[in-house]
Design a protein around this motif. Structure first.
Motif, PDB file in Angstrom:
ATOM      1  N   ASP A  53       0.806  -4.049  -1.719  1.00 25.10           N
ATOM      2  CA  ASP A  53       1.672  -2.943  -1.314  1.00 25.10           C
ATOM      3  C   ASP A  53       2.481  -2.455  -2.505  1.00 25.10           C
ATOM      4  OD1 ASP A  53       0.792  -2.932   1.276  1.00 25.10           O
ATOM      5  OD2 ASP A  53       2.592  -3.829   2.144  1.00 25.10           O
ATOM      6  N   PHE A  54       3.048  -3.398  -3.239  1.00 23.13           N
ATOM      7  CA  PHE A  54       3.828  -3.033  -4.423  1.00 23.13           C
ATOM      8  C   PHE A  54       2.930  -2.451  -5.514  1.00 23.13           C
ATOM      9  CE2 PHE A  54       6.774  -6.644  -3.002  1.00 23.13           C
ATOM     10  CZ  PHE A  54       7.597  -5.786  -2.308  1.00 23.13           C
ATOM     11  N   GLN A  55       1.726  -2.996  -5.657  1.00 25.28           N
ATOM     12  CA  GLN A  55       0.792  -2.444  -6.636  1.00 25.28           C
ATOM     13  C   GLN A  55       0.454  -0.998  -6.298  1.00 25.28           C
ATOM     14  OE1 GLN A  55      -2.614  -4.885  -7.708  1.00 25.28           O
ATOM     15  NE2 GLN A  55      -1.488  -6.773  -7.315  1.00 25.28           N
ATOM     16  N   ALA A  96       1.427   4.858  -7.921  1.00 29.00           N
ATOM     17  CA  ALA A  96       1.991   6.189  -7.704  1.00 29.00           C
ATOM     18  C   ALA A  96       3.071   6.497  -8.733  1.00 29.00           C
ATOM     19  CB  ALA A  96       2.561   6.285  -6.293  1.00 29.00           C
ATOM     20  N   ASP A  97       3.914   5.518  -9.028  1.00 28.76           N
ATOM     21  CA  ASP A  97       4.971   5.724 -10.016  1.00 28.76           C
ATOM     22  C   ASP A  97       4.394   5.859 -11.422  1.00 28.76           C
ATOM     23  OD1 ASP A  97       6.693   5.491  -7.880  1.00 28.76           O
ATOM     24  OD2 ASP A  97       7.277   3.428  -8.331  1.00 28.76           O
ATOM     25  N   TYR A  98       3.317   5.135 -11.681  1.00 29.76           N
ATOM     26  CA  TYR A  98       2.650   5.272 -12.977  1.00 29.76           C
ATOM     27  C   TYR A  98       2.044   6.663 -13.127  1.00 29.76           C
ATOM     28  CZ  TYR A  98      -0.754   4.527 -16.726  1.00 29.76           C
ATOM     29  OH  TYR A  98      -1.486   4.648 -17.878  1.00 29.76           O
ATOM     30  N   ARG A 102      -1.245   3.866   0.845  1.00 31.13           N
ATOM     31  CA  ARG A 102       0.117   4.141   0.363  1.00 31.13           C
ATOM     32  C   ARG A 102       0.197   5.014  -0.882  1.00 31.13           C
ATOM     33  NH1 ARG A 102       3.855  -0.452   2.113  1.00 31.13           N
ATOM     34  NH2 ARG A 102       5.127   0.035   0.275  1.00 31.13           N
ATOM     35  N   THR A 103      -0.753   4.857  -1.811  1.00 32.59           N
ATOM     36  CA  THR A 103      -0.606   5.496  -3.124  1.00 32.59           C
ATOM     37  C   THR A 103      -0.575   7.015  -3.020  1.00 32.59           C
ATOM     38  OG1 THR A 103      -1.674   3.611  -4.202  1.00 32.59           O
ATOM     39  CG2 THR A 103      -1.575   5.675  -5.436  1.00 32.59           C
TER      40      THR A 103
END
Length: 455
Positions: free
Chosen positions: A182-184, A189-191, A220-221
């Motif tokens: 989930d965090f990945q 997305a932030d990357y 999620r991404t």
């Protein structure tokens, strides 16, 4: 009896198995706080079933050793045991490693776990790699009560659907590496936002393999890229891990006009994809997560075709000082091993950390007897605040969405992005090619570089 034993696994690169071995270089031992010097040869006795006694403290490590990631992790486990013994062992008892090859098989891993607890008397188990393997053994691990520190698989179900759903059964299960999927997914997305800010890219494709750990990326991404960062995701697709012809996939990405293809692949080696991409100079970058690309030998595997590709990985693959222990551990591994994989890779960092996390918890609890004192050991594991090679390791509490999962954050456990380039100031890769940490800024050792045909 050697401090490193094997149970139904393939042997190391010599084909004979490793007995004893050189101790890690002093710089890493100093960084871990080691002072007492002890032999790396453990005794041959010890209580079964996680009991007490004065014999060795046994740590079992599970990994698919035919794979670079698994082999690097098993080597890291050997270095971990050596470092623990130089640090006085656990509770002044020698530490012994029991090695097991999962062969990517949940049934094989289940057999090893059962044997280790009931016959070998292990006190803690670490490792796995594939989420399918970890999920496949979790019920047995929970029922056996043995402390388990997952150092390689990423599915959030490992904690959510087990520790979170039935704490009493699964309270012995922790995940210390890598950050969960989930965090990945959010990190990708932030990357992408970083790539947009750096290069002006606003259109992307998300392409992942059809595996358990990539479900969050699909779910999620894209949503985070669009809602949080105002980016456009032209395609969000899953592909078979058995894919061998990547031309149709790459052609479809090109047709969307995407400027970068965000990947999440582990079972797919990616070599064919990259050679096709580079040879045809597709007008989009190869970004994201590619487990095969974490291997220090990936440059030679692809004949340099991985140039400009990025991958996120724990410990920045040893290319950046994520903590004061990251580079010394990487150097100790390089000193010990000169055959592939010549770096520990992401799982190796987590494996090194797992041994010291357990040592600290056991010594604080005053016991390794999990059959009679599991609650005491679990309480100390839950209180973990350890500076490891991959970050500052803490666990989410039992009431969190991800109970007993490693906390994610730049000041906790980060997941930096590295890029294959032609050279690096801190070059850990033998021969041609180098890996540079390009994001986030606090860990970056160089700039993100465009493929020359996109510059």
């Amino acid at each position: 009896m050697s401090g490193h034993t094997r149970n139904t696994i393939s042997t190391d690169e010599s084909g004979t198995g490793r007995v004893g071995g050189r101790l890690p270089r002093r710089g890493f031992l100093k960084a871990t706080g080691g002072a007492a010097i002890a032999t790396s040869i453990a005794g041959c006795t010890g209580g079964l079933g996680g009991g007490g006694g004065g014999g060795p403290v046994k740590i079992g490590h599970l990994a698919p050793v035919q794979h670079d990631m698994g082999k690097g992790s098993m080597r890291s486990a050997r270095l971990m045991v050596d470092a623990l013994n130089e640090d006085g062992g656990i509770m002044d008892r020698e530490v012994q490693l029991v090695e097991g090859d999962t062969q990517f098989s949940p049934s094989q891993a289940n057999q090893l776990v059962q044997q280790w607890v009931n016959q070998e008397g292990v006190h803690m188990i670490s490792g796995t790699f594939a989420s399918e393997t970890m999920l496949g053994i979790e019920e047995r691990v929970g029922n056996l009560n043995v402390p388990f520190l997952d150092t390689g698989s990423a599915s959030p179900q490992i904690t959510q659907d087990h520790v979170g759903a039935d704490y009493e059964t699964y309270k012995n299960v922790f995940r210390c590496n890598p950050i969960n999927a989930d965090f990945q997914a959010d990190l990708l997305a932030d990357y992408a936002a970083f790539l947009s800010d750096t290069h002006g890219w606003n259109t992307f494709a998300v392409v992942v393999e059809d595996a358990e750990w990539t479900k969050p990326v699909t779910n999620r991404t894209k949503a985070r890229m669009e809602s949080e960062h105002g980016l456009t995701v032209e395609t969000n697709r899953r592909i078979s891990p058995d894919t061998t012809d990547f031309t149709p996939i790459l052609d479809s990405v090109e047709e969307t006009g995407a400027r970068a293809m965000l990947k999440a692949i582990s079972h797919i080696p990616g070599t064919s994809m990259l050679s096709t991409w580079g040879a045809n100079e597709y007008p989009f970058a190869q970004e994201g997560i590619n487990v095969a690309s974490m291997s220090p030998q990936y440059w030679s595997d692809t004949n340099g075709g991985c140039l400009f590709e990025t991958t996120a990985e724990s410990g920045a693959g040893g290319t950046a000082p994520v903590t004061e222990k990251t580079i010394p551990f990487t150097e100790s591994y390089l000193e010990e091993y000169d055959s592939r994989p010549t770096l520990p890779m992401y799982m190796g960092f987590g494996t090194m950390d797992a041994g010291f996390i357990f040592k600290n918890a056991a010594e604080a609890a005053g016991t390794v007897d999990f059959q009679n004192n599991l609650d005491d050991i679990v309480a100390e594991l839950e209180a973990t605040d350890y500076t490891g090679t991959a970050g500052q390791i803490q666990f989410y509490g039992r009431d969190h969405d991800y109970p007993h999962d490693v906390k994610f954050g730049s000041d906790l456990a980060p997941f930096p992005v590295t890029q294959w380039q032609t050279e690096a100031e801190n070059d850990m890769i033998e021969g041609d090619g180098a890996k540079v940490c390009v994001w986030p800024e606090e860990f970056a050792t160089g700039d993100h570089v465009l493929p020359q045909w996109m510059a």
